[in-house]
Scaffold this motif. Structure first.
Motif, PDB file in Angstrom:
ATOM      1  N   GLN A 118     -13.881 -20.841   8.872  1.00 46.95           N
ATOM      2  CA  GLN A 118     -15.275 -20.972   9.295  1.00 46.95           C
ATOM      3  C   GLN A 118     -15.840 -22.349   8.929  1.00 46.95           C
ATOM      4  O   GLN A 118     -16.667 -22.897   9.643  1.00 46.95           O
ATOM      5  CB  GLN A 118     -16.126 -19.889   8.624  1.00 46.95           C
ATOM      6  N   ALA A 119     -15.374 -22.913   7.804  1.00 52.78           N
ATOM      7  CA  ALA A 119     -15.927 -24.185   7.345  1.00 52.78           C
ATOM      8  C   ALA A 119     -15.519 -25.351   8.230  1.00 52.78           C
ATOM      9  O   ALA A 119     -16.274 -26.323   8.354  1.00 52.78           O
ATOM     10  CB  ALA A 119     -15.478 -24.441   5.902  1.00 52.78           C
TER      11      ALA A 119
ATOM     12  N   VAL B 130     -24.010 -22.023   4.447  1.00 51.66           N
ATOM     13  CA  VAL B 130     -23.431 -20.901   3.721  1.00 51.66           C
ATOM     14  C   VAL B 130     -22.526 -20.102   4.643  1.00 51.66           C
ATOM     15  O   VAL B 130     -22.862 -19.879   5.814  1.00 51.66           O
ATOM     16  CB  VAL B 130     -24.549 -19.986   3.162  1.00 51.66           C
ATOM     17  N   ILE B 131     -21.390 -19.674   4.134  1.00 48.66           N
ATOM     18  CA  ILE B 131     -20.515 -18.739   4.852  1.00 48.66           C
ATOM     19  C   ILE B 131     -20.489 -17.439   4.064  1.00 48.66           C
ATOM     20  O   ILE B 131     -20.338 -17.431   2.843  1.00 48.66           O
ATOM     21  CB  ILE B 131     -19.086 -19.285   4.996  1.00 48.66           C
ATOM     22  N   ARG B 132     -20.655 -16.328   4.777  1.00 46.71           N
ATOM     23  CA  ARG B 132     -20.675 -15.012   4.130  1.00 46.71           C
ATOM     24  C   ARG B 132     -19.507 -14.172   4.622  1.00 46.71           C
ATOM     25  O   ARG B 132     -19.223 -14.130   5.824  1.00 46.71           O
ATOM     26  CB  ARG B 132     -21.983 -14.294   4.466  1.00 46.71           C
TER      27      ARG B 132
ATOM     28  N   SER C 286      -8.743 -18.154   3.076  1.00 44.58           N
ATOM     29  CA  SER C 286      -8.351 -18.656   4.402  1.00 44.58           C
ATOM     30  C   SER C 286      -9.434 -18.386   5.436  1.00 44.58           C
ATOM     31  O   SER C 286      -9.717 -19.232   6.297  1.00 44.58           O
ATOM     32  CB  SER C 286      -7.028 -18.013   4.824  1.00 44.58           C
ATOM     33  N   GLY C 287     -10.073 -17.216   5.368  1.00 50.73           N
ATOM     34  CA  GLY C 287     -11.147 -16.908   6.312  1.00 50.73           C
ATOM     35  C   GLY C 287     -12.340 -17.822   6.133  1.00 50.73           C
ATOM     36  O   GLY C 287     -12.974 -18.254   7.113  1.00 50.73           O
ATOM     37  N   MET C 288     -12.673 -18.126   4.879  1.00 50.74           N
ATOM     38  CA  MET C 288     -13.788 -19.022   4.612  1.00 50.74           C
ATOM     39  C   MET C 288     -13.487 -20.422   5.141  1.00 50.74           C
ATOM     40  O   MET C 288     -14.332 -21.078   5.769  1.00 50.74           O
ATOM     41  CB  MET C 288     -14.052 -19.086   3.097  1.00 50.74           C
ATOM     42  N   GLN C 289     -12.270 -20.919   4.897  1.00 53.76           N
ATOM     43  CA  GLN C 289     -11.904 -22.266   5.333  1.00 53.76           C
ATOM     44  C   GLN C 289     -11.882 -22.378   6.854  1.00 53.76           C
ATOM     45  O   GLN C 289     -12.233 -23.420   7.411  1.00 53.76           O
ATOM     46  CB  GLN C 289     -10.554 -22.646   4.741  1.00 53.76           C
TER      47      GLN C 289
ATOM     48  N   ALA D 107     -19.634 -18.626   0.369  1.00 52.90           N
ATOM     49  CA  ALA D 107     -19.116 -19.969   0.110  1.00 52.90           C
ATOM     50  C   ALA D 107     -20.209 -20.976   0.427  1.00 52.90           C
ATOM     51  O   ALA D 107     -20.936 -20.835   1.417  1.00 52.90           O
ATOM     52  CB  ALA D 107     -17.885 -20.249   0.965  1.00 52.90           C
ATOM     53  N   LEU D 108     -20.354 -21.999  -0.438  1.00 52.30           N
ATOM     54  CA  LEU D 108     -21.289 -23.092  -0.200  1.00 52.30           C
ATOM     55  C   LEU D 108     -20.500 -24.255   0.378  1.00 52.30           C
ATOM     56  O   LEU D 108     -19.557 -24.749  -0.254  1.00 52.30           O
ATOM     57  CB  LEU D 108     -21.971 -23.507  -1.510  1.00 52.30           C
TER      58      LEU D 108
END
Length: 601
Positions: free
Chosen positions: A428-429, A485-487, A423-426, A518-519
Motif C-alpha cells: 500500500q505504501a 496512514v495505512i490501516r 508485506s501488505g503494508m509495504q 503504519a505511518l
C-alpha cells in the motif's frame, strides 16, 4: 565600568527572579492528589461551616460551600508523593445540627470519626498515606426537623448540669428548654443550661441518623417511648442536675427510602433540594434480593405488590423503599466524560458486579439515601509504548460512546505480528517510506466506583469515526514532505488520508476501526497538507484539528459541538526547568560582567 556594574546588577536581579519563579513552579507542580469534601443540607434553613488544614498548619481554611448540593469540593493536597494529616473542623449554624457525617478513605468508611472531636475547637485529624484518597461527607439539618422541639429558651437562671451517655448508637441532638446541651450529639455529652431548679424542664432528644430508641432513663427513671422511633419530647421533674442514659438500636422496623431526581427543578417539585439531584448520569434499580433470598426484578418492584421492596417513578423523579439488609442491584450510568468515583452512599456500601458494566449491589443500610452528585468529570486517556509516538489526542469521542471514557493504547508492532502485516503494508505504501508500525487498541472505560478499578470493553468497529492526532517524536518533525496512514483490519488494507503539521509534529486522521497501523512518509510535498486527493480527515462533522506540541487539549470542532480531550506528552522541558536554566544563565552573566575588569587587571 558603570555600564558593566549596571548589567551585572540587572542580571543578578533576573537570576533571583528566575529562582523564585522556578521554586514557585515546583510548589504548584507538587499539588497533585486531592481530598474531597461533600456538604449537603436536609432543609433550606440548615447552615454550617467546614474548615480544614494540612499537617501542622496553624491557620484553618474554610471550605468553599457556595451551594449545599453534595457536590465534590476538592481541597489541595500539599504533595501527593508524601503521607499527610488532614484536619477537619465543623461549626454548626444557629439551631443547626449534623444530620449525617462520614469520612471515607479510598471509598471505605473510617471508623475513627468522632462528632464531638470534629465539632471541637481543635477539630479531628485523619492520617492519609500517599496512596489514599480521603473524603468528608456531611449533611446539616435544623434541630427542629429531627428533634421537633423549641430552639429558643431562657437566657438566665441557675446553672443545671447535664450528662448524657448512649450505647448501641449515638445521640443526634439533645436540648433542654430549647437550649442545646454541649454539641448536642455523640455517645458522651456533657454541658449545662440555665433554669429554675424547682421547676420541671422539657427535654427534646433525637437519635442519630439511622438509629431508634430502645430505652431512655433520666436520673434512674424510665421514660415511656410511646411508640416513638427516633425523636421524643418529654417533661422531667425538678432536679439539681440530670443524668440521661440512652440505649439505641438500628431502626430496622421500617422501610428506608432511596430518592433521586434528574434536576433541581424536579427535586423541588417533590419537596426536596439539591441533595437528591443526579447530574451527568442516570440511576436505575434493576432488582432486589429480599431477606428470605427471593429476588424480584424491576417490573415486580414497580408493581407495588411487595411490602418490603418497591420502586416508582413520578415522571423522572425516582423513589424506592427497602427493608434494611435488602441487597439492591442498581445501575449507575455516567454520561460520556464522567465516572462514578465514590462507592459509598450515606454509609451504604456499593459492590461492583464484574459481569455487568455500571452495575452495583447495595446492602441497604438502616438509613434513608439521597442519590446526588455521584458522577465526576473525567478525561479520555492515551497510553503510549512507542519509540515513534509521544502521545495522542482524541476528538469526536462523545459520538463514539455514551458513557464513561475512551482509552487508547499505542505500541510498536514487532515479531510475528509484524511479519503477518509487513508485506501488505509495504504494497500500500508504494514509494512512501514506512516510519513506524503501530498497534492501536481502543477501550471504553467505566470506573467501578473508584479510580483504581474499571470495566474495560474493547472497541474494534465503531459506528462513527474517531479523530486521532498523534504527537510524533522530534526526529519526525520539520520534514519536507507529508505523512499518511495505512490501516490493516481483519486482513483488509486501506490508505487513510491524514494531515501532517511539520512544526508541531502532529499527524491527524479519522478512523472507525482499531487494529494495526503504519505511518508512511512521502518526501517532496510541503508540510501542513493532506495526502494528494485525500480531502479532510473528518466524518462529515468538520475537519479534525491538529493539537500543538505540548498542548493538554485539542479543539476538534464537530457540527456545533466542541470537544476537549486529554493528551499524553513526555520529554518536554517544563516551565520550572526553563526558569532554573534562565537563572543559571543570568548568574553566569552577572559574574562575567562583575568580574571582567578584575580579570583583565
Amino acid at each position: 565600568m558603570k555600564m558593566r556594574k549596571k548589567i551585572s546588577w540587572l542580571l543578578s536581579f533576573f537570576m533571583v527572579f528566575s529562582l523564585f519563579m522556578g521554586s514557585a513552579g515546583m510548589i504548584v507542580k507538587a499539588d497533585g492528589q486531592k481530598a474531597v469534601v461533600r456538604i449537603a443540607r436536609q432543609d433550606s434553613t440548615a447552615t454550617g461551616t467546614v474548615y480544614y488544614k494540612w499537617d501542622t498548619a496553624a491557620e484553618w481554611t474554610e471550605v468553599n460551600q457556595t451551594a449545599y448540593n453534595d457536590t465534590p469540593i476538592e481541597i489541595n493536597r500539599p504533595d501527593d508523593s508524601l503521607d499527610h494529616t488532614v484536619h477537619f473542623k465543623v461549626v454548626c449554624g444557629t439551631d443547626t445540627i449534623i444530620n449525617h457525617c462520614q469520612v471515607n478513605k479510598n471509598g471505605a468508611q473510617d471508623a475513627s470519626l468522632d462528632k464531638n472531636i470534629l465539632t471541637s475547637e481543635g477539630g479531628q485529624a485523619f492520617s492519609v498515606s500517599a496512596s489514599e484518597q480521603v473524603e468528608l461527607i456531611l449533611e446539616f439539618r435544623t434541630a427542629a426537623s429531627g428533634g421537633g422541639g423549641s430552639t429558643t429558651g431562657p437566657a438566665s437562671g441557675e446553672t443545671i448540669a447535664v450528662t448524657a451517655t448512649a450505647v448501641g448508637g449515638a445521640i443526634g441532638d439533645l436540648q433542654i428548654d430549647g437550649m442545646r446541651i454541649g454539641s448536642g450529639m455523640g455517645t458522651n455529652i456533657s454541658g449545662s443550661f440555665a433554669g429554675d431548679k424547682t421547676q420541671q424542664h422539657r427535654v427534646a432528644i433525637a437519635a442519630d441518623f439511622g438509629y431508634a430508641f430502645a430505652s431512655i432513663m433520666v436520673n434512674g427513671t424510665a421514660i415511656p417511648l410511646g411508640g416513638t422511633t427516633d425523636h421524643l419530647e418529654f417533661e422531667v421533674a425538678p432536679a439539681d442536675s440530670y443524668q440521661i442514659e440512652v440505649a439505641l438500636t438500628t431502626n430496622s422496623s421500617r422501610n428506608y427510602n432511596i430518592i433521586w431526581a434528574p434536576s433541581l427543578t424536579v427535586a423541588e417539585q417533590h419537596g426536596f433540594g439539591n441533595d437528591c439531584v443526579i447530574e451527568h448520569g442516570s440511576v436505575e434499580i434493576i432488582s432486589a434480593q429480599l431477606g428470605d433470598g427471593t429476588v424480584v426484578n424491576a417490573a415486580e418492584l414497580a408493581g407495588g405488590n411487595i411490602a418490603d421492596a418497591s420502586t416508582r417513578l413520578d415522571g423522572d423523579f425516582g423513589y424506592a423503599e427497602f427493608k434494611a439488609g435488602t441487597k439492591v442491584t442498581i445501575k449507575f450510568t455516567p454520561d460520556y466524560g464522567y465516572q462514578l468515583l465514590s462507592a459509598s452512599l450515606n454509609g451504604g456500601k456499593l459492590t461492583a458486579v464484574d459481569s455487568q458494566v455500571s452495575t452495583f449491589v447495595l446492602d441497604m443500610p438502616a438509613t434513608d439515601l439521597h442519590l446526588s452528585a455521584l458522577f465526576t468529570k473525567s478525561e479520555d486517556k492515551v497510553n503510549t509504548a512507542s519509540t515513534k509516538v509521544d502521545g495522542a489526542t482524541l476528538g469526536n469521542a462523545e459520538n463514539i460512546i455514551g458513557s464513561g471514557n475512551l482509552q487508547l493504547n499505542i505500541a510498536d508492532i514487532s515479531g510475528t505480528e509484524l511479519n503477518q502485516i509487513q508485506s501488505g503494508m509495504q504494497a500500500q505504501a508504494g514509494n512512501g517510506e514506512i516510519q513506524s508500525y503501530l498497534s492501536m487498541d481502543l477501550f471504553q472505560v467505566v470506573n467501578k466506583g473508584n479510580s483504581n478499578d474499571a470495566w474495560e470493553t474493547q472497541l474494534t468497529d465503531l459506528n462513527a469515526k474517531l479523530n486521532v492526532t498523534l504527537q510524533v517524536k522530534d526526529e519526525m518533525k520539520n520534514q519536507q514532505g507529508t505523512y499518511y496512514v495505512i490501516r490493516e483490519h481483519d486482513g483488509a488494507y486501506e490508505k487513510l488520508p491524514a494531515t501532517y503539521d511539520a512544526a508541531s509534529g502532529t499527524i491527524t486522521f479519522a478512523t472507525d476501526k482499531f487494529s494495526a497501523y503504519a505511518l508512511v512518509f512521502e518526501a517532496g510535498t510541503s508540510s501542513g497538507t493532506t495526502t494528494p486527493g485525500s480531502g479532510t480527515t473528518g466524518n462529515g462533522n468538520g475537519t479534525a484539528g491538529s493539537g500543538a506540541a505540548g498542548s493538554s487539549t485539542t479543539g476538534n470542532t464537530t457540527a456545533g459541538n466542541t470537544s476537549q480531550t486529554a493528551t499524553v506528552k513526555t520529554g518536554d522541558m517544563t516551565p520550572v526547568g526553563i526558569w532554573f536554566l534562565l537563572a543559571l544563565c543570568s548568574g553566569i552573566g552577572a559574574i562575567y560582567f562583575g568580574c571582567r575588569k578584575r580579570i583583565k587587571d
